[in-house]
Scaffold this active site. Structure first.
Site, short mmCIF file in Angstrom:
data_model
loop_
_atom_site.label_atom_id
_atom_site.label_comp_id
_atom_site.label_asym_id
_atom_site.label_seq_id
_atom_site.Cartn_x
_atom_site.Cartn_y
_atom_site.Cartn_z
N GLY A 66 0.85 -1.20 0.00
CA GLY A 66 0.00 0.00 0.00
C GLY A 66 0.88 1.24 0.00
CB SER A 81 -1.81 3.88 9.37
OG SER A 81 -1.19 5.12 9.69
CG ASN A 82 -0.20 7.13 13.36
OD1 ASN A 82 -0.49 8.31 13.30
ND2 ASN A 82 0.85 6.64 12.70
CG HIS A 83 -1.58 8.71 9.62
ND1 HIS A 83 -1.36 9.95 10.17
CD2 HIS A 83 -0.36 8.14 9.45
CE1 HIS A 83 -0.04 10.14 10.31
NE2 HIS A 83 0.58 9.06 9.88
CE1 TYR A 97 -1.10 5.10 4.31
CE2 TYR A 97 -1.10 6.40 6.32
CZ TYR A 97 -0.68 5.29 5.60
OH TYR A 97 0.15 4.37 6.21
CE LYS A 144 -2.50 1.95 5.71
NZ LYS A 144 -1.98 0.65 5.21
CB SER A 152 7.04 6.78 13.44
OG SER A 152 6.04 7.75 13.61
NE ARG A 209 2.89 12.10 14.86
CZ ARG A 209 2.92 11.06 14.03
NH1 ARG A 209 4.02 10.78 13.34
NH2 ARG A 209 1.85 10.30 13.89
C1 15L Z 1 2.21 6.09 8.52
O1 15L Z 1 1.26 5.32 8.56
C2 15L Z 1 2.84 6.47 7.24
O2 15L Z 1 2.85 5.44 6.31
C3 15L Z 1 4.23 7.02 7.42
O3 15L Z 1 4.56 7.70 6.23
C4 15L Z 1 4.34 7.95 8.64
O4 15L Z 1 3.55 9.08 8.43
C5 15L Z 1 3.85 7.26 9.88
O5 15L Z 1 2.56 6.75 9.67
C6 15L Z 1 3.83 8.21 11.08
O6 15L Z 1 2.75 8.55 11.57
O7 15L Z 1 4.92 8.60 11.50
#
Ligand code: 15L
Length: 265
Positions: free
Chosen positions: A71, A109-111, A134, A138, A163, A172
Site C-alpha cells: 500500500g 496506521s495511526n492515521h 490515506y 486504512k 512510525s 513526535r
Molecule cells: C504512517 O502510517 C505512514 O505510512 C508514514 O509515512 C508515517 O507518516 C507514519 O505513519 C507516522 O505517523 O509517523
C-alpha cells in the site's frame, strides 16, 4: 506457518520477511517489484489490487496466513487511496475465503485515528477519526476485515503502526516509534495469537512517552521491548514540533495535507 507477505520489498516488508523466517515461518513474497537481494523464497511479481492475480497466487500455493503490508504509505487522492488500501485488502480476503486461509495481519496506521486531539492515551475503542484520505483508506480496510471476520470467521488483526524507523528522528517519534525488532514481534504475535476475531492493536514500541495503549497488543501477545527514550538525546527540537503535537497523526493532520478528494481534469 506458510505466510504470504505483500509489500515484501518495502521498508517494513524487508524487515518482516527476514524476522518471520528467523522465527521459523516459511515466507512467500509478493510485490510489484522484484525480490530484494538475499530473498531466496518464492516471489510473486504482481499488484494485489488485481483480484485475478491474487487468486492465482492462492491457487498455486498452500498458505496458512497473510501479512498485508502493501500500500502507498502516504497521502493521495481518495480513489487511489481506496485502491491501495481497500481493494487490495478485499482481493486478499476474497482469495482467503475461497482457499480457507483464515488469518490476516494488516499494516493499519495511526492515521486511522490521526485527527483525534492528543489529550489522553488512546485505546483501541477510539472512534475511527482519519486525518487524510490515506487514513480513510486504512479505516475502510479495517471495516472490510471486520465484515469478513463476522461473515466468514476470518481472524484479522489490524496493527495501527506508528512510525516505523531504524530510530526516532523527531520529538513526535519519541512517542510513535515502532522499532524494527518490535515490528517483527508484533507481526509474529498477531499471526499466532489464538482466535482474535477482528482486533486492533497499536503498533508502537514500549515508548516512555507513548500516547497509545499497549494493552490491546499485550492481550494478543505483543510485548514490545524497545523504548524510543534511549534515543532522546539524539533528537533535535524543531519548529514544527508544537503543531505536530496537536493531533495523533502529527503532520498528516495539518492544513498542508488538505486537498480535494478527487482530481479534476
Ligand atoms: C504512517 O502510517 C505512514 O505510512 C508514514 O509515512 C508515517 O507518516 C507514519 O505513519 C507516522 O505517523 O509517523
Amino acid at each position: 506457518m506458510r505466510v504470504l507477505v505483500t509489500g515484501a520489498a518495502g521498508s517494513i516488508g524487508r524487515v518482516v520477511t527476514v524476522g518471520l523466517a528467523d522465527r521459523g515461518h516459511e515466507i512467500v513474497g509478493l510485490d510489484r517489484v522484484p525480490a530484494p537481494d538475499g530473498f531466496d523464497g518464492p516471489w510473486h511479481l504482481i499488484d494485489c489490487a488485481d483480484p485475478d492475480a491474487v487468486a492465482s497466487v492462492f491457487a498455486e500455493t498452500d498458505l496458512d496466513a497473510v501479512v498485508h503490508l502493501a500500500g502507498h504509505p502516504g497521502e493521495s487522492n481518495l480513489p487511489d487511496s481506496l485502491t491501495s488500501h481497500v481493494v487490495t485488502t478485499a482481493a486478499l480476503l476474497d482469495a482467503m475465503v475461497e482457499h480457507d486461509v483464515t488469518r490476516i495481519v494488516y499494516a493499519g496506521s495511526n492515521h486511522a485515528v490521526g485527527r483525534t486531539p492528543r489529550q489522553e492515551t488512546l485505546t483501541e475503542q477510539a472512534r475511527p477519526r482519519p486525518d487524510t484520505f490515506y487514513g480513510v483508506g486504512k479505516v475502510a480496510a479495517e471495516a472490510v476485515m471486520s465484515l469478513y471476520a463476522d461473515r466468514y470467521g476470518i481472524d484479522a488483526v489490524s496493527c495501527r503502526i506508528g512510525s516505523f524507523l531504524p530510530q526516532p528522528e523527531t520529538l513526535r517519534n519519541l512517542s510513535t516509534w515502532l522499532s524494527p525488532d518490535d515490528c517483527v514481534r508484533m507481526v509474529d504475535a498477531a499471526l499466532t495469537t489464538t482466535a482474535p476475531g477482528f482486533a486492533v492493536l497499536y503498533g508502537v514500541s514500549a515508548n516512555t512517552r507513548a500516547w497509545w495503549d499497549l494493552e490491546p497488543g499485550r492481550w494478543l501477545g505483543y510485548e514490545p521491548q524497545d523504548d524510543a527514550e534511549e534515543f532522546a538525546g539524539t533528537v533535535a527540537t524543531r519548529g514544527e514540533d508544537e503543531s505536530e503535537a496537536a493531533y495523533v497523526g502529527g503532520p498528516f493532520a495539518l492544513s498542508e495535507f488538505y486537498r480535494p478528494a478527487l482530481d479534476r481534469a
